[in-house]
Each structure stands twice: as structure tokens, then as C-alpha cells.
Motif scaffolding. Structure first.
Motif, PDB file in Angstrom:
ATOM      1  N   PRO A  26       0.806  -1.223   0.000  1.00  0.00           N
ATOM      2  CA  PRO A  26       0.000   0.000   0.000  1.00  0.00           C
ATOM      3  C   PRO A  26       0.841   1.276   0.000  1.00  0.00           C
ATOM      4  O   PRO A  26       0.433   2.288  -0.559  1.00  0.00           O
ATOM      5  N   ARG A  27       2.013   1.252   0.596  1.00  0.00           N
ATOM      6  CA  ARG A  27       2.864   2.451   0.615  1.00  0.00           C
ATOM      7  C   ARG A  27       3.328   2.826  -0.786  1.00  0.00           C
ATOM      8  O   ARG A  27       3.332   3.999  -1.166  1.00  0.00           O
ATOM      9  N   VAL A  32       1.978   6.530  -6.012  1.00  0.00           N
ATOM     10  CA  VAL A  32       1.501   6.756  -7.381  1.00  0.00           C
ATOM     11  C   VAL A  32       0.138   7.443  -7.358  1.00  0.00           C
ATOM     12  O   VAL A  32      -0.112   8.393  -8.121  1.00  0.00           O
ATOM     13  N   VAL A  33      -0.738   6.999  -6.471  1.00  0.00           N
ATOM     14  CA  VAL A  33      -2.101   7.522  -6.413  1.00  0.00           C
ATOM     15  C   VAL A  33      -2.115   8.975  -5.929  1.00  0.00           C
ATOM     16  O   VAL A  33      -2.950   9.771  -6.369  1.00  0.00           O
ATOM     17  N   ALA A  34      -1.179   9.340  -5.077  1.00  0.00           N
ATOM     18  CA  ALA A  34      -1.136  10.720  -4.569  1.00  0.00           C
ATOM     19  C   ALA A  34      -0.901  11.722  -5.695  1.00  0.00           C
ATOM     20  O   ALA A  34      -1.305  12.883  -5.585  1.00  0.00           O
ATOM     21  N   ILE A  55       3.422  -0.090 -11.176  1.00  0.00           N
ATOM     22  CA  ILE A  55       2.035  -0.171 -10.749  1.00  0.00           C
ATOM     23  C   ILE A  55       1.161   0.885 -11.414  1.00  0.00           C
ATOM     24  O   ILE A  55      -0.070   0.825 -11.347  1.00  0.00           O
ATOM     25  N   ALA A  56       1.773   1.857 -12.107  1.00  0.00           N
ATOM     26  CA  ALA A  56       1.013   2.929 -12.751  1.00  0.00           C
ATOM     27  C   ALA A  56       0.057   2.376 -13.808  1.00  0.00           C
ATOM     28  O   ALA A  56      -1.013   2.946 -14.034  1.00  0.00           O
ATOM     29  N   ALA A  57       0.405   1.269 -14.437  1.00  0.00           N
ATOM     30  CA  ALA A  57      -0.478   0.667 -15.448  1.00  0.00           C
ATOM     31  C   ALA A  57      -1.773   0.160 -14.812  1.00  0.00           C
ATOM     32  O   ALA A  57      -2.860   0.323 -15.378  1.00  0.00           O
ATOM     33  N   THR A  58      -1.685  -0.418 -13.629  1.00  0.00           N
ATOM     34  CA  THR A  58      -2.877  -0.899 -12.937  1.00  0.00           C
ATOM     35  C   THR A  58      -3.737   0.260 -12.459  1.00  0.00           C
ATOM     36  O   THR A  58      -4.964   0.198 -12.536  1.00  0.00           O
ATOM     37  N   GLY A  89      -6.149   0.875   0.282  1.00  0.00           N
ATOM     38  CA  GLY A  89      -6.380   0.106   1.486  1.00  0.00           C
ATOM     39  C   GLY A  89      -5.524  -1.139   1.508  1.00  0.00           C
ATOM     40  O   GLY A  89      -4.993  -1.577   0.491  1.00  0.00           O
ATOM     41  N   LYS A  90      -5.389  -1.697   2.706  1.00  0.00           N
ATOM     42  CA  LYS A  90      -4.643  -2.935   2.847  1.00  0.00           C
ATOM     43  C   LYS A  90      -5.520  -4.112   2.465  1.00  0.00           C
ATOM     44  O   LYS A  90      -6.728  -4.084   2.629  1.00  0.00           O
TER      45      LYS A  90
END
Length: 126
Positions: A26-27, A32-34, A55-58, A89-90
């Protein structure tokens, strides 16, 4: 005798997409999400397209799903959408073991994440 309809928790100007069991901690996913929170969806898609993170593709796939939900299920204008919320989330944690010195064992945790992206139509102030 059919199933009860689920009441909608989001407003009429919002749509969401959820991806579960993403094989990244999650960290790392939150980094990426931020970068896309609060941005217009076309700008967010451009940033995710050219990001060097794996993970940016997902994340991009989940954002595209939220945009498609907004367009097809809720008749929202995709040119006026912003990423209103994106939270991580975890999920489950796989426990693995590796041998260490003098007969001991080292614990390795492999984290999984869950991603929720909510897009909202930006209302023009008249």
C-alpha cells in the motif's frame, strides 16, 4: 423474490471503480495515487501513461474503468470529470520464510493492496 436493490452511496454526479488484490504494498501504491488526486482525468491519465512505476499501469486501468462507469452507467460528461477521491487500502498479506544464520528463520511479508477511485463531474459555477 429478486434481490433487494442496493442504495447508491455516491451522489448523482460521481462514479467509482475498485480494484482488489493488487500485488504491491500500500505504501508504494499510495505514492503513485497521490499524484493524481484532485486532477482532471485527462491530466491524470497522461501522468499515469508516462510514469516509470510498474504499478502505474494498474492504476491507469482502474481510472479508465471509473471513467467508463461514469459515462455509461451514470451519463456524466467525461470532459468535466476530476479524480475526487483515490484511496488505498490494505488487503491480505502472504507470509513467507527465508533461512538465516544458525538455524533461524527470517520472515518475509508480501503485501497486497486495494484501490478505490471516485471520479466526480465538476459543476460550472453559474
Amino acid at each position: 423474490m429478486s434481490k433487494r436493490s442496493i442504495t447508491r452511496t455516491l451522489g448523482d454526479d460521481a462514479a467509482q471503480a475498485v480494484t482488489r488484490s493488487i500485488r504491491v504494498s500500500p505504501r508504494k501504491l499510495n505514492d503513485v495515487v497521490a499524484g493524481i488526486r484532485g486532477k482532471k482525468v485527462d491530466r491524470a491519465l497522461a501522468e499515469l501513461t508516462f510514469s516509470r512505476r510498474r504499478i502505474a499501469a494498474t492504476v491507469k486501468k482502474t481510472l479508465e474503468s471509473a471513467i467508463a462507469n461514469a459515462e455509461n452507467n451514470h451519463d456524466l460528461d467525461i470532459n468535466e470529470l476530476i479524480v475526487a477521491e483515490a484511496h488505498v487500502g490494505k488487503n491480505l498479506v502472504m507470509k513467507r520464510w527465508t533461512p538465516r544464520a544458525r538455524g533461524r528463520v527470517g520472515r518475509i511479508q508480501k503485501f497486497f493492496s486495494q484501490l478505490t477511485i471516485i471520479v466526480r463531474e465538476l459543476k460550472e459555477a453559474a
